[in-house]
Motif scaffolding. Sequence first.
Motif, PDB file in Angstrom:
ATOM      1  N   THR A 135      -2.645  -7.043   7.709  1.00 46.75           N
ATOM      2  CA  THR A 135      -1.652  -5.884   7.279  1.00 46.75           C
ATOM      3  C   THR A 135      -0.430  -6.371   7.793  1.00 46.75           C
ATOM      4  O   THR A 135      -0.053  -6.971   9.003  1.00 46.75           O
ATOM      5  CB  THR A 135      -1.918  -4.685   7.897  1.00 46.75           C
ATOM      6  OG1 THR A 135      -3.193  -4.043   7.436  1.00 46.75           O
ATOM      7  CG2 THR A 135      -0.817  -3.541   7.365  1.00 46.75           C
TER       8      THR A 135
ATOM      9  N   THR B 265       3.725  -5.057   8.277  1.00 41.46           N
ATOM     10  CA  THR B 265       4.623  -4.074   7.885  1.00 41.46           C
ATOM     11  C   THR B 265       5.969  -4.521   8.033  1.00 41.46           C
ATOM     12  O   THR B 265       6.252  -5.324   9.082  1.00 41.46           O
ATOM     13  CB  THR B 265       4.153  -3.131   9.240  1.00 41.46           C
ATOM     14  OG1 THR B 265       2.742  -2.608   9.358  1.00 41.46           O
ATOM     15  CG2 THR B 265       5.180  -1.935   9.026  1.00 41.46           C
TER      16      THR B 265
ATOM     17  N   VAL C 281       4.102  -1.120   4.011  1.00 40.51           N
ATOM     18  CA  VAL C 281       3.055  -1.697   4.640  1.00 40.51           C
ATOM     19  C   VAL C 281       2.339  -2.441   3.470  1.00 40.51           C
ATOM     20  O   VAL C 281       2.013  -1.813   2.257  1.00 40.51           O
ATOM     21  CB  VAL C 281       2.105  -0.419   4.982  1.00 40.51           C
ATOM     22  CG1 VAL C 281       0.747  -1.145   5.697  1.00 40.51           C
ATOM     23  CG2 VAL C 281       2.772   0.359   6.224  1.00 40.51           C
TER      24      VAL C 281
ATOM     25  N   ASN D 285       0.776  -1.141  -0.174  1.00 38.72           N
ATOM     26  CA  ASN D 285       0.107   0.225  -0.121  1.00 38.72           C
ATOM     27  C   ASN D 285       0.943   1.333   0.103  1.00 38.72           C
ATOM     28  O   ASN D 285       1.533   1.581   1.000  1.00 38.72           O
ATOM     29  CB  ASN D 285      -0.913   0.063   1.353  1.00 38.72           C
ATOM     30  CG  ASN D 285      -1.968   1.208   1.361  1.00 38.72           C
ATOM     31  OD1 ASN D 285      -1.560   2.065   0.676  1.00 38.72           O
ATOM     32  ND2 ASN D 285      -2.967   0.999   2.011  1.00 38.72           N
TER      33      ASN D 285
ATOM     34  N   GLU E 205      -0.769  -5.152   2.371  1.00 38.20           N
ATOM     35  CA  GLU E 205      -2.020  -5.766   2.610  1.00 38.20           C
ATOM     36  C   GLU E 205      -2.242  -7.250   1.966  1.00 38.20           C
ATOM     37  O   GLU E 205      -1.807  -7.346   0.895  1.00 38.20           O
ATOM     38  CB  GLU E 205      -3.080  -4.516   2.236  1.00 38.20           C
ATOM     39  CG  GLU E 205      -3.188  -3.358   2.781  1.00 38.20           C
ATOM     40  CD  GLU E 205      -4.165  -2.470   2.176  1.00 38.20           C
ATOM     41  OE1 GLU E 205      -4.769  -2.587   1.133  1.00 38.20           O
ATOM     42  OE2 GLU E 205      -4.252  -1.335   2.941  1.00 38.20           O
TER      43      GLU E 205
ATOM     44  N   SER F 241       0.447   4.419   0.004  1.00 35.04           N
ATOM     45  CA  SER F 241       0.052   5.736   0.597  1.00 35.04           C
ATOM     46  C   SER F 241       0.364   5.585   2.180  1.00 35.04           C
ATOM     47  O   SER F 241       0.441   6.442   2.940  1.00 35.04           O
ATOM     48  CB  SER F 241      -1.631   6.107   0.595  1.00 35.04           C
ATOM     49  OG  SER F 241      -2.254   4.719   1.084  1.00 35.04           O
ATOM     50  N   ARG F 242       0.645   4.162   2.673  1.00 34.65           N
ATOM     51  CA  ARG F 242       1.157   3.849   3.940  1.00 34.65           C
ATOM     52  C   ARG F 242       2.375   3.541   4.165  1.00 34.65           C
ATOM     53  O   ARG F 242       2.831   3.426   5.133  1.00 34.65           O
ATOM     54  CB  ARG F 242       0.223   2.788   4.497  1.00 34.65           C
ATOM     55  CG  ARG F 242      -1.422   3.175   4.497  1.00 34.65           C
ATOM     56  CD  ARG F 242      -2.234   1.967   5.058  1.00 34.65           C
ATOM     57  NE  ARG F 242      -1.829   1.685   6.199  1.00 34.65           N
ATOM     58  CZ  ARG F 242      -2.360   0.595   6.972  1.00 34.65           C
ATOM     59  NH1 ARG F 242      -2.970  -0.347   6.387  1.00 34.65           N
ATOM     60  NH2 ARG F 242      -2.093   0.369   8.131  1.00 34.65           N
ATOM     61  N   SER F 243       3.093   3.618   2.986  1.00 41.51           N
ATOM     62  CA  SER F 243       4.725   3.208   3.165  1.00 41.51           C
ATOM     63  C   SER F 243       5.515   4.394   3.159  1.00 41.51           C
ATOM     64  O   SER F 243       5.166   5.556   2.575  1.00 41.51           O
ATOM     65  CB  SER F 243       5.051   2.109   1.949  1.00 41.51           C
ATOM     66  OG  SER F 243       4.212   1.261   2.086  1.00 41.51           O
ATOM     67  N   LYS F 244       6.836   4.190   3.868  1.00 39.61           N
ATOM     68  CA  LYS F 244       7.746   5.544   3.798  1.00 39.61           C
ATOM     69  C   LYS F 244       8.995   4.899   3.251  1.00 39.61           C
ATOM     70  O   LYS F 244       9.473   4.057   3.933  1.00 39.61           O
ATOM     71  CB  LYS F 244       7.914   6.020   5.026  1.00 39.61           C
ATOM     72  CG  LYS F 244       8.981   7.134   5.183  1.00 39.61           C
ATOM     73  CD  LYS F 244       8.962   7.770   6.618  1.00 39.61           C
ATOM     74  CE  LYS F 244      10.040   8.923   6.592  1.00 39.61           C
ATOM     75  NZ  LYS F 244      10.243   9.333   7.988  1.00 39.61           N
TER      76      LYS F 244
END
Length: 255
Positions: free
Chosen positions: A238, A240, A251, A33, A253, A35-38
């Motif tokens: 999820t 991580t 992150v 995902n 899914e 948008s939830r990863s850095k």
Amino acid sequence: MFKRSIQLLLFVCLVMGALWAADNPFVGKWKLNPSRSKLTDVMKVASVGANKYAFNLGGGSSETIVADGTDQPGLAGTTLSVTVEGPSTWKVVRRKNGRMLLTATWNLSKDGNTLSDDFTGIETNGSTSNVKYVYKRTAGESGFAGTWESTSEQVNFVYEIEIRTYEEDGLSIIDHTAEVTQNSKFDGKDYPNMGANARPGSASSLRRVNEHALEMTDKTNGKIRDTRRLELSADLKTLTMTVQGAPNIYVFERQ
């Protein structure tokens, strides 16, 4: 009697191994995902002579080439080329067996403290993924030579992994896109990475942190390259993955 006890013990071990495999919550297919990863990326460029540079683009090993636009031997059986297109623009291309794996255009800001990287990866089926990195200089004074760090959040590529059981007490983490498989057991030993694009001399080991968390250590030629923590959410939907040091946070899914 002793022989029967040994047989019973072996049977119990086999049953427990089968149950562990069937119930292991990490097993499955996982999709990133964005948008939830850095992503945090660090690269180093060192000048080692007239138009000659040592590039450390991650993974702990350097590649030394002349920036003249020609394909020159790089890591893991690849070639690397750097073309100077102007005083503030370089083009970087990596190939393997003649096939382009990635292309990137680097641009320096006027003050020399920011490097923009328009990075495109190319898969075997011809599909592409693009990430636009923005690096800040953390070492070095001028030009492309220096240490650069990016915390770009513009992640727009597809990344999927599959986790399977490996023998009685282990896991296989499979990256079908990169064609790399990491097989490891929870015994503290290093197991060689497999696959067409596995880095030579690379190996991994696993340890349990708790029921829903694992730690994987990656090595190259016996030297630790990175350590990753894999942790499941309470609902098991999820996963991580945190790469310690940078850190990079991926992150996933469940699919």
